[in-house]
Write a protein that holds these residues in place. Sequence first.
Motif, PDB file in Angstrom:
ATOM      1  N   ASP A  86       0.832  -1.111   0.082  1.00 58.55           N
ATOM      2  CA  ASP A  86       0.077   0.226  -0.092  1.00 58.55           C
ATOM      3  C   ASP A  86       0.954   1.314   0.028  1.00 58.55           C
ATOM      4  OD1 ASP A  86      -2.450  -1.224  -0.136  1.00 58.55           O
ATOM      5  OD2 ASP A  86      -2.636  -1.315   2.187  1.00 58.55           O
ATOM      6  N   GLN A  87       1.944   1.120   0.729  1.00 54.80           N
ATOM      7  CA  GLN A  87       2.884   2.390   0.826  1.00 54.80           C
ATOM      8  C   GLN A  87       3.651   2.795  -0.303  1.00 54.80           C
ATOM      9  OE1 GLN A  87       5.169   2.376   4.517  1.00 54.80           O
ATOM     10  NE2 GLN A  87       3.381   1.780   5.563  1.00 54.80           N
ATOM     11  N   TYR A  88       4.053   1.538  -1.079  1.00 59.98           N
ATOM     12  CA  TYR A  88       4.776   1.635  -2.327  1.00 59.98           C
ATOM     13  C   TYR A  88       3.903   2.244  -3.340  1.00 59.98           C
ATOM     14  CZ  TYR A  88       8.335  -1.570  -0.140  1.00 59.98           C
ATOM     15  OH  TYR A  88       8.989  -2.134   0.794  1.00 59.98           O
ATOM     16  N   THR A  89       2.645   1.795  -3.107  1.00 57.48           N
ATOM     17  CA  THR A  89       1.574   2.106  -4.428  1.00 57.48           C
ATOM     18  C   THR A  89       1.466   3.651  -4.287  1.00 57.48           C
ATOM     19  OG1 THR A  89       0.662   0.026  -4.527  1.00 57.48           O
ATOM     20  CG2 THR A  89      -0.401   1.948  -5.307  1.00 57.48           C
ATOM     21  N   GLU A  90       1.142   4.099  -2.803  1.00 58.05           N
ATOM     22  CA  GLU A  90       0.767   5.603  -2.394  1.00 58.05           C
ATOM     23  C   GLU A  90       1.991   6.281  -3.067  1.00 58.05           C
ATOM     24  OE1 GLU A  90      -0.606   8.374   1.046  1.00 58.05           O
ATOM     25  OE2 GLU A  90       0.078   6.334   1.446  1.00 58.05           O
ATOM     26  N   ILE A  91       3.081   6.032  -2.771  1.00 59.06           N
ATOM     27  CA  ILE A  91       4.409   6.736  -3.234  1.00 59.06           C
ATOM     28  C   ILE A  91       4.353   6.828  -4.712  1.00 59.06           C
ATOM     29  CG2 ILE A  91       6.827   7.138  -3.058  1.00 59.06           C
ATOM     30  CD1 ILE A  91       6.589   5.643  -0.227  1.00 59.06           C
ATOM     31  N   ARG A  92       4.276   5.873  -5.265  1.00 57.90           N
ATOM     32  CA  ARG A  92       4.256   5.883  -6.583  1.00 57.90           C
ATOM     33  C   ARG A  92       3.334   6.644  -7.330  1.00 57.90           C
ATOM     34  NH1 ARG A  92       5.171   0.321  -9.488  1.00 57.90           N
ATOM     35  NH2 ARG A  92       5.297   1.679 -11.246  1.00 57.90           N
ATOM     36  N   LEU A  93       1.932   6.654  -6.944  1.00 59.61           N
ATOM     37  CA  LEU A  93       0.998   7.439  -7.349  1.00 59.61           C
ATOM     38  C   LEU A  93       1.616   8.938  -7.048  1.00 59.61           C
ATOM     39  CD1 LEU A  93      -2.222   5.547  -5.966  1.00 59.61           C
ATOM     40  CD2 LEU A  93      -1.613   6.114  -8.383  1.00 59.61           C
ATOM     41  N   LEU A  94       2.061   9.290  -6.092  1.00 52.68           N
ATOM     42  CA  LEU A  94       2.403  10.753  -5.939  1.00 52.68           C
ATOM     43  C   LEU A  94       3.403  11.146  -6.774  1.00 52.68           C
ATOM     44  CD1 LEU A  94       2.377  10.745  -1.981  1.00 52.68           C
ATOM     45  CD2 LEU A  94       0.774  11.978  -3.544  1.00 52.68           C
ATOM     46  N   ILE A  95       4.269  10.304  -7.158  1.00 52.83           N
ATOM     47  CA  ILE A  95       5.489  10.650  -8.074  1.00 52.83           C
ATOM     48  C   ILE A  95       5.055  10.457  -9.476  1.00 52.83           C
ATOM     49  CG2 ILE A  95       7.699   9.947  -8.717  1.00 52.83           C
ATOM     50  CD1 ILE A  95       8.250   9.086  -5.996  1.00 52.83           C
ATOM     51  N   GLU A  96       4.525   9.360  -9.845  1.00 49.04           N
ATOM     52  CA  GLU A  96       4.295   8.993 -11.471  1.00 49.04           C
ATOM     53  C   GLU A  96       3.433   9.671 -11.999  1.00 49.04           C
ATOM     54  OE1 GLU A  96       5.494   5.073 -12.334  1.00 49.04           O
ATOM     55  OE2 GLU A  96       5.670   4.569 -10.120  1.00 49.04           O
ATOM     56  N   VAL A  97       2.140   9.760 -11.455  1.00 44.41           N
ATOM     57  CA  VAL A  97       0.888  10.601 -11.999  1.00 44.41           C
ATOM     58  C   VAL A  97       1.179  11.898 -12.563  1.00 44.41           C
ATOM     59  CG1 VAL A  97      -1.738  11.114 -12.042  1.00 44.41           C
ATOM     60  CG2 VAL A  97      -0.765   8.831 -10.971  1.00 44.41           C
ATOM     61  N   MET A  99       3.943  13.158 -12.897  1.00 41.60           N
ATOM     62  CA  MET A  99       5.279  13.290 -13.868  1.00 41.60           C
ATOM     63  C   MET A  99       4.759  12.986 -15.301  1.00 41.60           C
ATOM     64  SD  MET A  99       8.212  13.951 -14.432  1.00 41.60           S
ATOM     65  CE  MET A  99       9.027  14.384 -12.925  1.00 41.60           C
ATOM     66  N   ILE A 100       3.698  11.947 -15.307  1.00 45.04           N
ATOM     67  CA  ILE A 100       3.413  11.457 -16.580  1.00 45.04           C
ATOM     68  C   ILE A 100       2.740  12.679 -17.328  1.00 45.04           C
ATOM     69  CG2 ILE A 100       1.399  10.030 -17.631  1.00 45.04           C
ATOM     70  CD1 ILE A 100       4.153   8.760 -17.214  1.00 45.04           C
ATOM     71  N   GLY A 101       1.978  13.482 -16.654  1.00 49.25           N
ATOM     72  CA  GLY A 101       1.058  14.823 -17.114  1.00 49.25           C
ATOM     73  C   GLY A 101       2.203  15.770 -17.717  1.00 49.25           C
ATOM     74  N   ARG A 102       3.207  15.858 -16.968  1.00 48.02           N
ATOM     75  CA  ARG A 102       4.284  16.716 -17.210  1.00 48.02           C
ATOM     76  C   ARG A 102       4.901  16.401 -18.421  1.00 48.02           C
ATOM     77  NH1 ARG A 102       9.746  18.087 -13.331  1.00 48.02           N
ATOM     78  NH2 ARG A 102      11.109  18.250 -15.050  1.00 48.02           N
ATOM     79  N   LEU A 146       9.697   7.596 -17.576  1.00 47.47           N
ATOM     80  CA  LEU A 146       9.911   8.742 -16.398  1.00 47.47           C
ATOM     81  C   LEU A 146      11.035   9.384 -16.693  1.00 47.47           C
ATOM     82  CD1 LEU A 146       9.076   6.850 -13.312  1.00 47.47           C
ATOM     83  CD2 LEU A 146       7.622   8.643 -14.279  1.00 47.47           C
ATOM     84  N   GLY A 147      12.353   8.834 -17.328  1.00 46.02           N
ATOM     85  CA  GLY A 147      13.283   9.498 -17.611  1.00 46.02           C
ATOM     86  C   GLY A 147      13.337  10.686 -18.497  1.00 46.02           C
ATOM     87  N   LEU A 148      12.230  10.905 -19.450  1.00 48.43           N
ATOM     88  CA  LEU A 148      11.918  11.717 -20.299  1.00 48.43           C
ATOM     89  C   LEU A 148      11.652  12.908 -19.423  1.00 48.43           C
ATOM     90  CD1 LEU A 148       9.738   9.809 -22.922  1.00 48.43           C
ATOM     91  CD2 LEU A 148      12.363  10.432 -22.935  1.00 48.43           C
ATOM     92  N   GLY A 149      11.478  12.849 -18.186  1.00 49.87           N
ATOM     93  CA  GLY A 149      11.058  14.125 -17.401  1.00 49.87           C
ATOM     94  C   GLY A 149      12.476  14.775 -16.969  1.00 49.87           C
ATOM     95  N   GLY A 150      13.523  14.207 -17.065  1.00 50.80           N
ATOM     96  CA  GLY A 150      14.932  14.952 -16.841  1.00 50.80           C
ATOM     97  C   GLY A 150      15.177  14.815 -15.185  1.00 50.80           C
ATOM     98  N   ASN A 151      14.666  13.876 -14.442  1.00 53.13           N
ATOM     99  CA  ASN A 151      14.858  13.837 -13.106  1.00 53.13           C
ATOM    100  C   ASN A 151      15.373  12.721 -12.698  1.00 53.13           C
ATOM    101  OD1 ASN A 151      15.123  13.564  -9.977  1.00 53.13           O
ATOM    102  ND2 ASN A 151      13.163  15.269 -10.189  1.00 53.13           N
ATOM    103  N   ALA A 152      16.787  12.302 -12.797  1.00 52.32           N
ATOM    104  CA  ALA A 152      17.336  11.209 -12.497  1.00 52.32           C
ATOM    105  C   ALA A 152      17.167  10.615 -11.040  1.00 52.32           C
ATOM    106  CB  ALA A 152      18.857  11.308 -12.793  1.00 52.32           C
ATOM    107  N   ARG A 153      16.956  11.627 -10.053  1.00 50.31           N
ATOM    108  CA  ARG A 153      17.026  11.026  -8.530  1.00 50.31           C
ATOM    109  C   ARG A 153      15.417  10.782  -8.479  1.00 50.31           C
ATOM    110  NH1 ARG A 153      21.604  10.120  -7.078  1.00 50.31           N
ATOM    111  NH2 ARG A 153      22.828  12.034  -6.746  1.00 50.31           N
ATOM    112  N   LEU A 154      14.309  11.004  -9.261  1.00 52.32           N
ATOM    113  CA  LEU A 154      13.068  10.430  -9.419  1.00 52.32           C
ATOM    114  C   LEU A 154      13.074   9.261  -9.918  1.00 52.32           C
ATOM    115  CD1 LEU A 154       9.552  12.468 -10.366  1.00 52.32           C
ATOM    116  CD2 LEU A 154      10.355  10.112 -11.283  1.00 52.32           C
ATOM    117  N   VAL A 155      13.863   8.985 -11.134  1.00 52.10           N
ATOM    118  CA  VAL A 155      13.773   7.749 -11.399  1.00 52.10           C
ATOM    119  C   VAL A 155      14.435   6.651 -10.696  1.00 52.10           C
ATOM    120  CG1 VAL A 155      14.700   6.324 -13.483  1.00 52.10           C
ATOM    121  CG2 VAL A 155      13.818   8.564 -14.011  1.00 52.10           C
TER     122      VAL A 155
END
Length: 219
Positions: A86-97, A99-102, A146-155
Amino acid sequence: MGYLKRNLGTPRERLRDQVGHALRAALISGELEPGQVYSAPGLAEDFGISATPVREAMLDLVREGLVEPVRNKGFRVTEVDEGDLDQYTEIRLLIEVPMIGRITRGAVREDLEALRPVAEEIVRAARDHDLIGYVEADRQFHLSLLGLGGNARLVETVGDLRKRSRLYGLTGLDERDQLVPSAEEHVELLDLMLAGDVRGAEQCMTRHLGHVRSLWARG
Protein backbone atom coordinates in the motif's frame (compact mmCIF):
# COMPACT_ATOMS: atom_id res chain seq x y z
CA MET A 1 15.47 -25.44 -8.37
CA GLY A 2 14.50 -24.81 -11.96
CA TYR A 3 15.37 -21.12 -12.33
CA LEU A 4 18.66 -21.60 -10.51
CA LYS A 5 19.64 -24.39 -12.89
CA ARG A 6 18.39 -22.79 -16.11
CA ASN A 7 19.16 -19.09 -15.82
CA LEU A 8 22.91 -18.54 -15.68
CA GLY A 9 22.81 -16.13 -18.61
CA THR A 10 25.42 -15.86 -21.38
CA PRO A 11 29.12 -16.71 -21.17
CA ARG A 12 29.99 -13.04 -21.77
CA GLU A 13 28.40 -11.98 -18.50
CA ARG A 14 30.36 -12.00 -15.27
CA LEU A 15 29.47 -15.07 -13.23
CA ARG A 16 28.34 -12.80 -10.39
CA ASP A 17 25.90 -11.05 -12.74
CA GLN A 18 24.66 -14.35 -14.15
CA VAL A 19 23.96 -15.64 -10.65
CA GLY A 20 22.24 -12.36 -9.71
CA HIS A 21 19.96 -12.64 -12.74
CA ALA A 22 19.06 -16.23 -11.86
CA LEU A 23 18.37 -15.31 -8.24
CA ARG A 24 16.08 -12.45 -9.27
CA ALA A 25 14.27 -14.85 -11.58
CA ALA A 26 13.82 -17.29 -8.69
CA LEU A 27 12.52 -14.47 -6.47
CA ILE A 28 9.97 -13.36 -9.05
CA SER A 29 8.81 -16.93 -9.69
CA GLY A 30 8.49 -17.62 -5.97
CA GLU A 31 11.06 -20.38 -6.11
CA LEU A 32 12.98 -18.50 -3.42
CA GLU A 33 10.29 -17.96 -0.81
CA PRO A 34 9.77 -14.83 1.34
CA GLY A 35 10.92 -15.33 4.91
CA GLN A 36 13.08 -18.35 4.09
CA VAL A 37 16.84 -18.36 4.74
CA TYR A 38 19.19 -19.59 2.02
CA SER A 39 22.91 -20.18 2.40
CA ALA A 40 25.44 -19.25 -0.26
CA PRO A 41 27.00 -22.75 -0.21
CA GLY A 42 23.57 -24.36 -0.58
CA LEU A 43 22.63 -22.17 -3.53
CA ALA A 44 26.10 -22.66 -5.02
CA GLU A 45 25.49 -26.41 -4.99
CA ASP A 46 22.31 -25.87 -7.03
CA PHE A 47 24.27 -23.76 -9.51
CA GLY A 48 27.18 -26.19 -9.59
CA ILE A 49 29.69 -23.42 -8.85
CA SER A 50 31.73 -22.12 -5.92
CA ALA A 51 30.07 -20.13 -3.14
CA THR A 52 32.00 -16.89 -3.76
CA PRO A 53 30.05 -15.53 -6.79
CA VAL A 54 26.79 -16.57 -5.12
CA ARG A 55 27.70 -14.69 -1.95
CA GLU A 56 28.68 -11.63 -4.01
CA ALA A 57 25.39 -11.76 -5.92
CA MET A 58 23.42 -12.09 -2.70
CA LEU A 59 25.16 -9.00 -1.33
CA ASP A 60 23.98 -7.14 -4.45
CA LEU A 61 20.43 -8.24 -3.60
CA VAL A 62 20.94 -7.03 -0.02
CA ARG A 63 21.67 -3.54 -1.36
CA GLU A 64 18.48 -3.74 -3.42
CA GLY A 65 16.43 -4.66 -0.35
CA LEU A 66 15.46 -8.06 -1.78
CA VAL A 67 17.22 -10.16 0.87
CA GLU A 68 18.79 -9.51 4.27
CA PRO A 69 21.84 -11.17 5.85
CA VAL A 70 21.33 -13.59 8.73
CA ARG A 71 24.47 -14.03 10.81
CA ASN A 72 26.10 -17.46 10.42
CA LYS A 73 23.16 -18.76 8.39
CA GLY A 74 22.88 -17.00 5.05
CA PHE A 75 20.32 -14.66 3.56
CA ARG A 76 16.60 -14.29 4.25
CA VAL A 77 14.28 -13.31 1.43
CA THR A 78 12.60 -10.05 2.42
CA GLU A 79 8.90 -10.39 3.17
CA VAL A 80 6.58 -7.84 1.59
CA ASP A 81 3.30 -7.41 3.46
CA GLU A 82 0.09 -5.69 2.43
CA GLY A 83 1.01 -2.52 4.34
CA ASP A 84 4.30 -2.27 2.45
CA LEU A 85 2.54 -2.69 -0.89
CA ASP A 86 0.00 0.00 0.00
CA GLN A 87 2.76 2.43 0.91
CA TYR A 88 4.80 1.66 -2.21
CA THR A 89 1.72 2.23 -4.37
CA GLU A 90 0.84 5.49 -2.61
CA ILE A 91 4.34 6.86 -3.15
CA ARG A 92 4.35 5.81 -6.79
CA LEU A 93 0.98 7.50 -7.37
CA LEU A 94 2.27 10.73 -5.84
CA ILE A 95 5.38 10.63 -8.01
CA GLU A 96 4.44 9.06 -11.31
CA VAL A 97 0.98 10.45 -12.09
CA PRO A 98 1.95 14.15 -12.11
CA MET A 99 5.21 13.31 -13.87
CA ILE A 100 3.30 11.53 -16.63
CA GLY A 101 1.22 14.68 -17.08
CA ARG A 102 4.35 16.82 -17.26
CA ILE A 103 6.02 14.52 -19.76
CA THR A 104 2.88 14.38 -21.92
CA ARG A 105 2.91 18.17 -22.15
CA GLY A 106 6.56 18.49 -23.13
CA ALA A 107 7.99 15.24 -24.53
CA VAL A 108 9.30 14.97 -28.06
CA ARG A 109 7.02 12.69 -30.06
CA GLU A 110 9.94 10.63 -31.35
CA ASP A 111 11.12 9.94 -27.79
CA LEU A 112 7.71 8.59 -26.85
CA GLU A 113 7.35 6.57 -30.02
CA ALA A 114 10.75 4.98 -29.35
CA LEU A 115 9.18 3.27 -26.33
CA ARG A 116 6.51 1.48 -28.37
CA PRO A 117 8.63 -1.64 -29.03
CA VAL A 118 9.18 -1.94 -25.27
CA ALA A 119 5.45 -1.57 -24.54
CA GLU A 120 4.71 -4.24 -27.13
CA GLU A 121 7.41 -6.48 -25.64
CA ILE A 122 5.62 -6.30 -22.28
CA VAL A 123 2.44 -7.58 -23.93
CA ARG A 124 4.32 -10.29 -25.82
CA ALA A 125 6.05 -11.50 -22.65
CA ALA A 126 2.73 -11.61 -20.79
CA ARG A 127 1.13 -13.66 -23.56
CA ASP A 128 4.12 -16.02 -23.66
CA HIS A 129 4.14 -16.45 -19.86
CA ASP A 130 7.70 -15.11 -19.85
CA LEU A 131 7.77 -13.60 -16.35
CA ILE A 132 11.42 -12.57 -16.43
CA GLY A 133 11.01 -10.93 -19.83
CA TYR A 134 7.87 -9.22 -18.54
CA VAL A 135 9.60 -7.78 -15.49
CA GLU A 136 12.61 -6.58 -17.46
CA ALA A 137 10.52 -4.94 -20.21
CA ASP A 138 8.11 -3.43 -17.67
CA ARG A 139 10.99 -1.94 -15.71
CA GLN A 140 12.62 -0.56 -18.87
CA PHE A 141 9.37 1.02 -20.06
CA HIS A 142 8.44 2.74 -16.80
CA LEU A 143 11.91 4.00 -15.95
CA SER A 144 12.70 5.10 -19.50
CA LEU A 145 9.38 6.92 -19.72
CA LEU A 146 9.96 8.71 -16.41
CA GLY A 147 13.49 9.49 -17.56
CA LEU A 148 12.03 11.77 -20.23
CA GLY A 149 11.14 14.12 -17.36
CA GLY A 150 14.84 14.81 -16.78
CA ASN A 151 14.90 14.00 -13.04
CA ALA A 152 17.39 11.20 -12.45
CA ARG A 153 16.72 11.06 -8.69
CA LEU A 154 13.02 10.54 -9.28
CA VAL A 155 13.78 7.65 -11.64
CA GLU A 156 16.15 6.17 -9.06
CA THR A 157 13.48 6.40 -6.36
CA VAL A 158 10.83 4.67 -8.47
CA GLY A 159 13.36 2.01 -9.47
CA ASP A 160 14.04 1.28 -5.81
CA LEU A 161 10.31 1.02 -5.03
CA ARG A 162 9.87 -1.42 -7.90
CA LYS A 163 12.72 -3.61 -6.67
CA ARG A 164 11.28 -3.73 -3.18
CA SER A 165 7.84 -4.78 -4.39
CA ARG A 166 9.26 -7.29 -6.91
CA LEU A 167 5.91 -7.19 -8.72
CA TYR A 168 4.48 -9.27 -5.91
CA GLY A 169 2.19 -12.15 -6.89
CA LEU A 170 3.25 -12.15 -10.54
CA THR A 171 3.24 -15.94 -10.88
CA GLY A 172 -0.34 -16.19 -9.60
CA LEU A 173 -1.50 -13.46 -11.99
CA ASP A 174 0.05 -15.29 -14.90
CA GLU A 175 -1.60 -18.56 -13.91
CA ARG A 176 -5.00 -16.82 -13.79
CA ASP A 177 -4.44 -15.08 -17.16
CA GLN A 178 -4.64 -11.64 -15.56
CA LEU A 179 -1.24 -10.45 -16.68
CA VAL A 180 -2.10 -9.59 -20.30
CA PRO A 181 -4.75 -6.91 -19.51
CA SER A 182 -2.28 -5.17 -17.19
CA ALA A 183 0.41 -5.40 -19.88
CA GLU A 184 -1.86 -3.83 -22.50
CA GLU A 185 -2.27 -0.73 -20.33
CA HIS A 186 1.29 0.25 -21.24
CA VAL A 187 0.34 0.55 -24.92
CA GLU A 188 -2.81 2.47 -23.98
CA LEU A 189 -0.79 4.91 -21.86
CA LEU A 190 1.69 5.51 -24.65
CA ASP A 191 -1.10 6.17 -27.18
CA LEU A 192 -2.72 8.72 -24.86
CA MET A 193 0.58 10.51 -24.35
CA LEU A 194 1.28 10.59 -28.07
CA ALA A 195 -2.17 12.09 -28.59
CA GLY A 196 -1.32 14.84 -26.10
CA ASP A 197 -4.17 13.80 -23.80
CA VAL A 198 -2.73 14.91 -20.45
CA ARG A 199 -5.79 14.13 -18.38
CA GLY A 200 -6.33 10.79 -20.08
CA ALA A 201 -2.68 9.80 -19.58
CA GLU A 202 -2.80 10.74 -15.89
CA GLN A 203 -6.02 8.79 -15.42
CA CYS A 204 -4.56 5.78 -17.23
CA MET A 205 -1.46 5.83 -15.04
CA THR A 206 -3.59 6.11 -11.91
CA ARG A 207 -5.73 3.20 -13.06
CA HIS A 208 -2.68 1.15 -14.01
CA LEU A 209 -1.01 1.51 -10.62
CA GLY A 210 -4.31 0.86 -8.84
CA HIS A 211 -4.90 -2.14 -11.07
CA VAL A 212 -1.47 -3.53 -10.30
CA ARG A 213 -2.05 -3.08 -6.55
CA SER A 214 -5.43 -4.83 -6.70
CA LEU A 215 -3.86 -7.69 -8.62
CA TRP A 216 -1.09 -7.90 -6.01
CA ALA A 217 -3.78 -8.31 -3.36
CA ARG A 218 -5.03 -11.41 -5.11
CA GLY A 219 -1.51 -12.66 -5.86
